[in-house]
Design a protein around this motif. Structure first.
Motif, PDB file in Angstrom:
ATOM      1  N   ASN A  46      -7.931 111.633 -15.675  1.00 26.92           N
ATOM      2  CA  ASN A  46      -6.803 112.555 -15.583  1.00 26.92           C
ATOM      3  C   ASN A  46      -6.423 112.882 -14.136  1.00 26.92           C
ATOM      4  O   ASN A  46      -5.503 113.668 -13.898  1.00 26.92           O
ATOM      5  N   PHE A  47      -7.144 112.270 -13.177  1.00 30.84           N
ATOM      6  CA  PHE A  47      -6.842 112.512 -11.774  1.00 30.84           C
ATOM      7  C   PHE A  47      -5.430 112.030 -11.447  1.00 30.84           C
ATOM      8  O   PHE A  47      -5.013 110.950 -11.857  1.00 30.84           O
ATOM      9  N   LYS A  48      -4.691 112.840 -10.681  1.00 36.91           N
ATOM     10  CA  LYS A  48      -3.327 112.499 -10.285  1.00 36.91           C
ATOM     11  C   LYS A  48      -3.293 112.309  -8.769  1.00 36.91           C
ATOM     12  O   LYS A  48      -3.461 113.271  -8.023  1.00 36.91           O
ATOM     13  N   PRO A  49      -3.098 111.090  -8.285  1.00 37.87           N
ATOM     14  CA  PRO A  49      -3.028 110.858  -6.833  1.00 37.87           C
ATOM     15  C   PRO A  49      -1.917 111.676  -6.197  1.00 37.87           C
ATOM     16  O   PRO A  49      -0.886 111.960  -6.818  1.00 37.87           O
ATOM     17  N   GLY A  50      -2.119 112.027  -4.947  1.00 37.70           N
ATOM     18  CA  GLY A  50      -1.140 112.854  -4.248  1.00 37.70           C
ATOM     19  C   GLY A  50       0.218 112.206  -4.107  1.00 37.70           C
ATOM     20  O   GLY A  50       1.227 112.897  -3.932  1.00 37.70           O
ATOM     21  N   CYS A  51       0.268 110.873  -4.172  1.00 34.70           N
ATOM     22  CA  CYS A  51       1.555 110.197  -4.011  1.00 34.70           C
ATOM     23  C   CYS A  51       2.245 109.939  -5.340  1.00 34.70           C
ATOM     24  O   CYS A  51       3.261 109.227  -5.386  1.00 34.70           O
ATOM     25  N   SER A  52       1.713 110.488  -6.423  1.00 40.45           N
ATOM     26  CA  SER A  52       2.414 110.410  -7.708  1.00 40.45           C
ATOM     27  C   SER A  52       3.393 111.569  -7.772  1.00 40.45           C
ATOM     28  O   SER A  52       3.043 112.693  -8.147  1.00 40.45           O
ATOM     29  N   LEU A  53       4.634 111.291  -7.378  1.00 40.03           N
ATOM     30  CA  LEU A  53       5.622 112.351  -7.196  1.00 40.03           C
ATOM     31  C   LEU A  53       6.569 112.509  -8.377  1.00 40.03           C
ATOM     32  O   LEU A  53       7.057 113.600  -8.646  1.00 40.03           O
ATOM     33  N   ASN A  54       6.845 111.411  -9.066  1.00 36.16           N
ATOM     34  CA  ASN A  54       7.785 111.431 -10.182  1.00 36.16           C
ATOM     35  C   ASN A  54       7.565 110.165 -11.020  1.00 36.16           C
ATOM     36  O   ASN A  54       6.671 109.371 -10.701  1.00 36.16           O
ATOM     37  N   PRO A  55       8.354 109.954 -12.075  1.00 35.84           N
ATOM     38  CA  PRO A  55       8.122 108.766 -12.916  1.00 35.84           C
ATOM     39  C   PRO A  55       8.258 107.433 -12.183  1.00 35.84           C
ATOM     40  O   PRO A  55       7.663 106.435 -12.593  1.00 35.84           O
ATOM     41  N   VAL A  56       9.023 107.392 -11.102  1.00 35.99           N
ATOM     42  CA  VAL A  56       9.202 106.146 -10.346  1.00 35.99           C
ATOM     43  C   VAL A  56       8.147 106.005  -9.266  1.00 35.99           C
ATOM     44  O   VAL A  56       7.437 104.994  -9.180  1.00 35.99           O
ATOM     45  N   VAL A  57       8.037 107.011  -8.413  1.00 37.28           N
ATOM     46  CA  VAL A  57       7.010 106.996  -7.358  1.00 37.28           C
ATOM     47  C   VAL A  57       5.734 107.538  -7.979  1.00 37.28           C
ATOM     48  O   VAL A  57       5.445 108.735  -7.933  1.00 37.28           O
ATOM     49  N   SER A  58       4.979 106.640  -8.601  1.00 39.89           N
ATOM     50  CA  SER A  58       3.812 107.032  -9.389  1.00 39.89           C
ATOM     51  C   SER A  58       2.643 106.108  -9.057  1.00 39.89           C
ATOM     52  O   SER A  58       2.457 105.066  -9.694  1.00 39.89           O
ATOM     53  N   CYS A  59       1.866 106.479  -8.054  1.00 39.83           N
ATOM     54  CA  CYS A  59       0.733 105.657  -7.638  1.00 39.83           C
ATOM     55  C   CYS A  59      -0.288 105.493  -8.759  1.00 39.83           C
ATOM     56  O   CYS A  59      -0.902 104.438  -8.904  1.00 39.83           O
ATOM     57  N   GLY A  60      -0.459 106.539  -9.555  1.00 33.80           N
ATOM     58  CA  GLY A  60      -1.423 106.477 -10.633  1.00 33.80           C
ATOM     59  C   GLY A  60      -1.091 105.383 -11.636  1.00 33.80           C
ATOM     60  O   GLY A  60      -1.978 104.661 -12.101  1.00 33.80           O
ATOM     61  N   SER A  61       0.192 105.236 -11.962  1.00 31.51           N
ATOM     62  CA  SER A  61       0.608 104.188 -12.900  1.00 31.51           C
ATOM     63  C   SER A  61       0.295 102.809 -12.352  1.00 31.51           C
ATOM     64  O   SER A  61      -0.129 101.908 -13.087  1.00 31.51           O
ATOM     65  N   VAL A  62       0.504 102.636 -11.050  1.00 35.35           N
ATOM     66  CA  VAL A  62       0.228 101.344 -10.423  1.00 35.35           C
ATOM     67  C   VAL A  62      -1.268 101.068 -10.414  1.00 35.35           C
ATOM     68  O   VAL A  62      -1.722  99.965 -10.723  1.00 35.35           O
ATOM     69  N   MET A  63      -2.074 102.083 -10.068  1.00 32.73           N
ATOM     70  CA  MET A  63      -3.524 101.915  -9.993  1.00 32.73           C
ATOM     71  C   MET A  63      -4.150 101.594 -11.347  1.00 32.73           C
ATOM     72  O   MET A  63      -5.173 100.908 -11.418  1.00 32.73           O
ATOM     73  N   LYS A  64      -3.546 102.081 -12.413  1.00 35.82           N
ATOM     74  CA  LYS A  64      -4.093 101.864 -13.747  1.00 35.82           C
ATOM     75  C   LYS A  64      -3.669 100.515 -14.336  1.00 35.82           C
ATOM     76  O   LYS A  64      -4.185 100.119 -15.381  1.00 35.82           O
ATOM     77  N   SER A  65      -2.769  99.827 -13.693  1.00 32.95           N
ATOM     78  CA  SER A  65      -2.249  98.565 -14.230  1.00 32.95           C
ATOM     79  C   SER A  65      -3.250  97.433 -14.049  1.00 32.95           C
ATOM     80  O   SER A  65      -4.133  97.478 -13.180  1.00 32.95           O
ATOM     81  N   ALA A  66      -3.087  96.390 -14.858  1.00 36.67           N
ATOM     82  CA  ALA A  66      -3.953  95.208 -14.744  1.00 36.67           C
ATOM     83  C   ALA A  66      -3.716  94.494 -13.421  1.00 36.67           C
ATOM     84  O   ALA A  66      -4.632  93.899 -12.842  1.00 36.67           O
ATOM     85  N   GLN A  67      -2.487  94.571 -12.912  1.00 32.80           N
ATOM     86  CA  GLN A  67      -2.156  93.895 -11.651  1.00 32.80           C
ATOM     87  C   GLN A  67      -2.889  94.500 -10.462  1.00 32.80           C
ATOM     88  O   GLN A  67      -2.994  93.864  -9.414  1.00 32.80           O
ATOM     89  N   ALA A  68      -3.400  95.714 -10.616  1.00 33.36           N
ATOM     90  CA  ALA A  68      -4.088  96.383  -9.512  1.00 33.36           C
ATOM     91  C   ALA A  68      -5.481  95.823  -9.267  1.00 33.36           C
ATOM     92  O   ALA A  68      -6.113  96.153  -8.259  1.00 33.36           O
TER      93      ALA A  68
END
Length: 199
Positions: A46-68
């Motif tokens: 449930n941790f939310k990275p500081g750069c997860s600002l909105n639905p588009v700028v969402s570091c958490g979504s990128v980090m959780k992806s298989a591509q990461a």
């Protein structure tokens, strides 16, 4: 004495060495921050990275992806090594080091792999993951600038074959290529989420 088939070792200007140190440091910083956030995310889903600002700028979504973790481990760990090497090369040049042709070609090949990899990540981020990571964007820009300047160096010193007009272009206008390359990526980002930016 070096033969015609074996060019002597070649150094570079302090400006070029400094550019490698700066771009390497930018990429290393981005990789370090993402790695730390990735560890926190593994500890707490449930941790939310500081750069997860909105639905588009969402570091958490990128980090959780298989591509990461395309190589079986978090991508930024590769960056910690690769960008560290770039800093070492830059610092060596600032200290007056010179390297043979094979070294420069190997270094440029590494930069080519890097820019190819981030180009794939850009596509995946924009059109598959549907989110952006600001720290990733910093690494993208650093890699793009690094690649074009290292390639320019290799072309201008005849390490890579190129006609005279191409070498002349690189000698005067290398800065145009990373600027245009970054601008194209920026335009793709702008158009991909145009409705979100303008809403």
């Amino acid at each position: 004495m070096a033969s015609a088939q074996t060019p002597p070792a070649v150094g570079a200007s302090r400006g070029f060495g400094l550019l490698l140190v700066i771009t390497g440091a930018a990429g290393l910083l981005a990789s370090w921050v993402i790695t730390l956030d990735k560890f926190k995310l593994l500890e707490n889903p449930n941790f939310k990275p500081g750069c997860s600002l909105n639905p588009v700028v969402s570091c958490g979504s990128v980090m959780k992806s298989a591509q990461a973790s395309v190589f079986g481990f978090p991508n930024p760990m590769l960056g910690l090594v690769a960008y560290g090497i770039v800093i070492c090369v830059g610092m060596s040049l600032l200290a007056g080091a010179a390297f043979p042709r094979w070294y420069w070609l190997t270094f440029d090949a590494g930069c080519l792999f890097g820019v190819g990899f981030v180009s794939w990540l850009q596509f995946e981020s924009l059109y598959r993951i549907n989110a952006l990571c600001l720290w990733c964007c910093l690494a993208w820009v650093a890699t793009i600038v690094m690649f074009w300047y290292v390639t320019s160096f290799a072309v201008r010193h005849h390490f890579l074959p190129a006609p005279a007009p191409v070498r002349a272009f690189f000698a005067e206008f290398t800065w145009v290529l990373p600027l245009v390359h970054t601008g194209v990526v920026g335009m793709l980002i702008l158009t991909r989420w145009w409705d979100f930016w303008t809403s």
